[in-house]
Design a protein around this motif. Structure first.
Motif, PDB file in Angstrom:
ATOM      1  N   GLN A 124      77.895  26.539 102.247  1.00  0.00           N
ATOM      2  CA  GLN A 124      76.717  26.373 103.101  1.00  0.00           C
ATOM      3  C   GLN A 124      75.797  27.561 102.840  1.00  0.00           C
ATOM      4  O   GLN A 124      76.218  28.716 102.954  1.00  0.00           O
ATOM      5  CB  GLN A 124      77.115  26.313 104.567  1.00  0.00           C
ATOM      6  N   CYS A 125      74.554  27.276 102.460  1.00  0.00           N
ATOM      7  CA  CYS A 125      73.628  28.333 102.068  1.00  0.00           C
ATOM      8  C   CYS A 125      72.318  28.225 102.850  1.00  0.00           C
ATOM      9  O   CYS A 125      71.742  27.138 102.959  1.00  0.00           O
ATOM     10  CB  CYS A 125      73.318  28.247 100.577  1.00  0.00           C
ATOM     11  N   ILE A 126      71.869  29.368 103.395  1.00  0.00           N
ATOM     12  CA  ILE A 126      70.537  29.439 103.979  1.00  0.00           C
ATOM     13  C   ILE A 126      69.576  29.740 102.843  1.00  0.00           C
ATOM     14  O   ILE A 126      69.538  30.849 102.319  1.00  0.00           O
ATOM     15  CB  ILE A 126      70.455  30.534 105.061  1.00  0.00           C
ATOM     16  N   GLU A 127      68.817  28.738 102.432  1.00  0.00           N
ATOM     17  CA  GLU A 127      67.923  28.897 101.285  1.00  0.00           C
ATOM     18  C   GLU A 127      66.612  29.577 101.661  1.00  0.00           C
ATOM     19  O   GLU A 127      65.996  30.258 100.834  1.00  0.00           O
ATOM     20  CB  GLU A 127      67.661  27.537 100.645  1.00  0.00           C
ATOM     21  N   LYS A 128      66.191  29.379 102.918  1.00  0.00           N
ATOM     22  CA  LYS A 128      64.976  30.041 103.400  1.00  0.00           C
ATOM     23  C   LYS A 128      65.189  30.481 104.846  1.00  0.00           C
ATOM     24  O   LYS A 128      65.762  29.739 105.650  1.00  0.00           O
ATOM     25  CB  LYS A 128      63.767  29.098 103.324  1.00  0.00           C
ATOM     26  N   PHE A 129      64.733  31.688 105.148  1.00  0.00           N
ATOM     27  CA  PHE A 129      64.775  32.172 106.524  1.00  0.00           C
ATOM     28  C   PHE A 129      63.612  33.120 106.744  1.00  0.00           C
ATOM     29  O   PHE A 129      63.021  33.642 105.788  1.00  0.00           O
ATOM     30  CB  PHE A 129      66.115  32.856 106.828  1.00  0.00           C
ATOM     31  N   ALA A 130      63.269  33.326 108.018  1.00  0.00           N
ATOM     32  CA  ALA A 130      62.131  34.202 108.317  1.00  0.00           C
ATOM     33  C   ALA A 130      62.218  34.673 109.759  1.00  0.00           C
ATOM     34  O   ALA A 130      62.911  34.069 110.597  1.00  0.00           O
ATOM     35  CB  ALA A 130      60.808  33.463 108.094  1.00  0.00           C
ATOM     36  N   LYS A 131      61.524  35.757 110.041  1.00  0.00           N
ATOM     37  CA  LYS A 131      61.379  36.212 111.422  1.00  0.00           C
ATOM     38  C   LYS A 131      60.148  35.541 111.997  1.00  0.00           C
ATOM     39  O   LYS A 131      59.031  35.716 111.494  1.00  0.00           O
ATOM     40  CB  LYS A 131      61.253  37.730 111.479  1.00  0.00           C
ATOM     41  N   VAL A 132      60.343  34.750 113.050  1.00  0.00           N
ATOM     42  CA  VAL A 132      59.280  33.903 113.591  1.00  0.00           C
ATOM     43  C   VAL A 132      58.980  34.306 115.027  1.00  0.00           C
ATOM     44  O   VAL A 132      59.894  34.548 115.823  1.00  0.00           O
ATOM     45  CB  VAL A 132      59.702  32.416 113.537  1.00  0.00           C
TER      46      VAL A 132
END
Length: 266
Positions: free
Chosen positions: A206-214
């Motif tokens: 399981q991979c988080i391909e995109k993440f950000a501080k929102v």
């Protein structure tokens, strides 16, 4: 003299091992304790993808979440395709207990509780399980630091990570013998999780391909998983979940988090 040197060296090694173990637990706790928004409204796309990379089915999913007294409740409402349309799932945390999970099945026009023994099964026909849809508690596992200088790809670049092996204290109702998790060093998000069986065979990633501080409506900011892919290593099949639209910390009604809403969708 030799004995004294040996004993001193042994003491250093034991101390180092203890510090390493504490570091692993600390990292996992910080990841598990990331503060979620007070409210969330999210539109997801979930693509079911075959081993050749072809999208065989696309699902439109709405998610509603709230957090009150540090207790998180989440509802998923599947809008398309027709085969799973109007399936709705409610999961509610409980302090000191396993969370409750309920599912409304439109074909039967009934809501039923998802038993603990079912939580290692596929989440509505995807490569995710019901267990994947909630965050494991740090105290559910033992943790061993494998590397403090690992790197994996996420956000289209290599990110620095802690690599930690986590073994369930109780194997009942989980689909894996252990996990190797890569925690990104700024966000503490688990950007890659490898699932192994009792034979030490990797069977799922399981991979988080995109993440950000929102930033939410109240000005608070949160680390958000924006694109997550789960892959069945044996078959090559995968499920890719992408956030299409999201609103954080805008108050929503408590009615979403009831069995009545599961039954009616309103």
């Amino acid at each position: 003299m030799k004995k004294s040197v040996f004993m001193a060296l042994a003491a250093v090694l034991v101390l180092s091992a203890d510090v390493f173990a504490d570091d692993a637990l600390s990292v996992v706790k910080k990841s598990c304790d990331l503060t979620p928004p007070d409210y969330s409204q999210t539109v997801f796309e979930a693509d079911l993808i075959d081993k050749n990379g072809n999208v065989t089915e696309r699902r439109d999913i709405r998610q509603y979440g709230n957090r009150k007294n540090d207790i998180v409740s989440t509802v998923f409402d599947i809008r398309t395709p027709a085969s799973v349309k109007d399936t709705r799932i409610l999961q509610a945390e409980k302090k000191g207990k396993s969370d409750d999970k309920w599912i409304y099945l439109p074909s039967l026009k009934t809501t039923r509780r998802i038993a603990a023994a079912e939580r290692q099964k596929s989440w509505v026909g995807t490569d995710f399980t019901y267990n994947d849809m909630t965050i494991r508690k740090a105290e559910d596992d033992t943790h061993e630091m494998l590397s403090e200088n690992a790197k994996v790809k996420s956000n289209e670049t290599e990110v620095a990570c802690w690599q930690i092996k986590s073994v369930p204290l109780v194997n009942k109702n989980v689909e894996f013998a252990y996990r190797i998790v890569f925690y990104e060093k700024v966000s503490y998000l688990p950007v890659r999780i490898e699932y192994y069986d009792k034979k030490d065979t990797l069977f799922k990633t399981q991979c988080i391909e995109k993440f950000a501080k929102v930033q939410g409506e109240t000005g608070k900011s949160y680390w958000i998983r924006q694109q997550v892919r789960t892959t069945n290593v044996e078959t090559g099949h995968s499920t890719l979940v992408k956030i299409m639209k999201q609103v954080l910390d805008k108050e929503i009604s408590d009615r979403y988090f009831t069995q009545n809403w599961l039954n009616t969708g309103k």
